[in-house]
Design an enzyme around this catalytic site. Structure first.
Site, mmCIF file in Angstrom:
data_model
loop_
_atom_site.group_PDB
_atom_site.id
_atom_site.type_symbol
_atom_site.label_atom_id
_atom_site.label_comp_id
_atom_site.label_asym_id
_atom_site.label_seq_id
_atom_site.Cartn_x
_atom_site.Cartn_y
_atom_site.Cartn_z
ATOM 1 C CG ASP A 191 -1.830 0.845 -5.339
ATOM 2 O OD1 ASP A 191 -2.189 2.070 -4.691
ATOM 3 O OD2 ASP A 191 -0.724 0.134 -4.546
ATOM 4 C CG ASP A 208 3.041 -2.254 -6.452
ATOM 5 O OD1 ASP A 208 2.945 -3.499 -6.297
ATOM 6 O OD2 ASP A 208 3.429 -1.778 -5.474
HETATM 7 N N1 LIG Z 1 11.530 -3.856 -11.536
HETATM 8 C C1 LIG Z 1 12.409 -3.137 -10.433
HETATM 9 N N2 LIG Z 1 13.381 -2.772 -9.914
HETATM 10 C C2 LIG Z 1 14.466 -2.325 -8.921
HETATM 11 N N3 LIG Z 1 13.428 -2.511 -7.758
HETATM 12 C C3 LIG Z 1 11.973 -2.371 -7.655
HETATM 13 C C4 LIG Z 1 11.460 -2.870 -9.115
HETATM 14 N N4 LIG Z 1 10.382 -3.147 -8.746
HETATM 15 C C5 LIG Z 1 10.188 -3.316 -7.612
HETATM 16 N N5 LIG Z 1 11.595 -2.727 -7.239
HETATM 17 C C6 LIG Z 1 11.252 -1.923 -5.449
HETATM 18 O O1 LIG Z 1 10.936 -3.037 -4.452
HETATM 19 C C7 LIG Z 1 9.289 -1.998 -4.030
HETATM 20 C C8 LIG Z 1 8.733 -2.334 -3.345
HETATM 21 O O2 LIG Z 1 7.973 -3.050 -5.313
HETATM 22 P P1 LIG Z 1 6.330 -3.580 -5.965
HETATM 23 O O3 LIG Z 1 5.786 -2.212 -4.822
HETATM 24 O O4 LIG Z 1 6.288 -3.873 -7.212
HETATM 25 O O5 LIG Z 1 6.127 -4.448 -4.698
HETATM 26 P P2 LIG Z 1 4.990 -4.292 -3.695
HETATM 27 O O6 LIG Z 1 5.336 -5.561 -2.616
HETATM 28 O O7 LIG Z 1 3.605 -3.791 -3.675
HETATM 29 O O8 LIG Z 1 6.129 -3.229 -2.629
HETATM 30 P P3 LIG Z 1 5.208 -2.551 -1.662
HETATM 31 O O9 LIG Z 1 3.824 -3.516 -0.575
HETATM 32 O O10 LIG Z 1 6.480 -1.256 -0.699
HETATM 33 O O11 LIG Z 1 4.075 -1.308 -2.865
HETATM 34 C C9 LIG Z 1 9.269 -0.864 -5.016
HETATM 35 O O12 LIG Z 1 9.008 -0.272 -4.172
HETATM 36 C C10 LIG Z 1 10.674 -0.629 -5.325
HETATM 37 O O13 LIG Z 1 11.758 -0.426 -4.532
HETATM 38 MG MG LIG Z 2 4.210 -0.899 -4.209
#
Ligand SMILES: Nc1ncnc2c1ncn2[C@@H]1O[C@H](COP(=O)(O)OP(=O)(O)OP(=O)(O)O)[C@@H](O)[C@H]1O
Ligand SMILES: [Mg+2]
Length: 266
Positions: A191, A208
């Site tokens: 992804d 992610d």
């Molecule tokens: N380790 C981290 N440190 C700082 N910010 C983070 C971290 N992990 C995630 N984020 C923030 O949180 C957001 C969502 O994280 P992630 O993409 O892992 O989850 P998701 O549920 O798949 O969200 P989405 O559906 O928005 O993709 C990221 O776009 C980022 O801005």
């Molecule tokens: Mg994401």
């Protein structure tokens, strides 16, 4: 009263205080999370993995991410997977072909716990392959604790939000990550795009990763081709002279994409 008796009473009082504090914390946490999740968060606090929960960094489709403080005030990110989401049905195929998760139990909760555990393991494996990802710290049920990417409560921006001064360099770095993932990690992110890469201290950092699969997954080749396509599309839009999707696929895997892989539509 002997010194020992006094000490024992003090200990008991302290214990009660902790309990009171737990109840207060639980009340606050419960206003944000469901009951089960709140209990797990309290458990993480009792274990000393996290000390304080801060603000919500992101509310995504399948998870919320919170800023936290751990021991010694280290900044941490806590990703809490929603226990109520239809998205997980769609995500099933990423776990189905993965031999590491053969023994999952049926039922939504256990599936979501597996998903969180999978992200934890994938982060570890990617780090071992020398790909820059948030360092995984702990996983408990539907909660993943990891390194916070950012500083002073300021989360790093997504790649797509940054105006890169040297997009060529960042493109090369991401190609290097793709190659290391494939060669050393024997895995594909599945992804990858400018939405799942953070940019911090002039470095791309991949996030992610719950859906990442091993190379023996039946769709690994297609997922890799799609990741390549997304990265090429983004950097082409920044006027970087990218390789073609086919060239890059061949460079990474040492063989050209099969007609079936090439036929996928984006
Ligand atoms: N380790 C981290 N440190 C700082 N910010 C983070 C971290 N992990 C995630 N984020 C923030 O949180 C957001 C969502 O994280 P992630 O993409 O892992 O989850 P998701 O549920 O798949 O969200 P989405 O559906 O928005 O993709 C990221 O776009 C980022 O801005
Ligand atoms: Mg994401």
């Amino acid at each position: 009263m002997s010194d020992k008796e006094i000490r024992d009473i003090d200990k008991r009082i302290d214990k009660e205080r902790i309990r009171e504090k737990d109840i207060d914390t639980l009340k606050v946490i419960e206003s944000v999370f469901d009951y089960q999740t709140s209990m797990f968060v309290v458990k993480l606090m009792n274990k000393g993995i996290i000390n304080e929960i801060g603000f919500c960094v992101s509310t995504g489709k399948e998870a919320n991410v919170y800023h936290c403080y751990g021991p010694d005030n280290t900044e941490l990110a806590m990703k809490i997977y929603r226990t109520t989401t239809a998205e997980f049905k769609r995500n099933w195929m990423y776990v189905e072909g993965d031999p590491r998760f053969k023994s999952y139990k049926k039922g939504t909760y256990s599936f979501i716990y597996t998903w969180a555990r999978k992200e934890f393991k994938n982060l570890k494996r990617m780090k071992e392959a020398d790909v820059r990802v948030p360092e995984p710290v702990f996983v408990l049920k539907n909660i993943l604790v990891m390194e916070f990417i950012g500083k002073n409560q300021d989360a790093a921006p997504l790649l797509r939000e940054v105006k890169l001064r040297k997009p060529n360099k960042v493109y090369s770095e991401i190609l290097e990550y793709l190659t290391k993932l494939y060669e050393r990690g024997r895995m594909v992110h599945a992804d990858l795009s400018e939405y799942n890469i953070l940019y911090f201290k002039k470095q791309p950092i991949i996030i992610d990763v719950s859906q990442a699969v091993l190379l023996d997954h039946p769709h690994a080749a297609v997922f890799l081709y799609r990741d390549i396509h997304n990265i090429n599309r983004y950097f082409t839009s920044l006027r970087v002279e990218t390789l073609t999707d086919e060239e890059l696929y061949e460079q990474i895997t040492d063989s050209p994409p099969s007609p079936k892989v090439k036929a996928i539509e984006f």
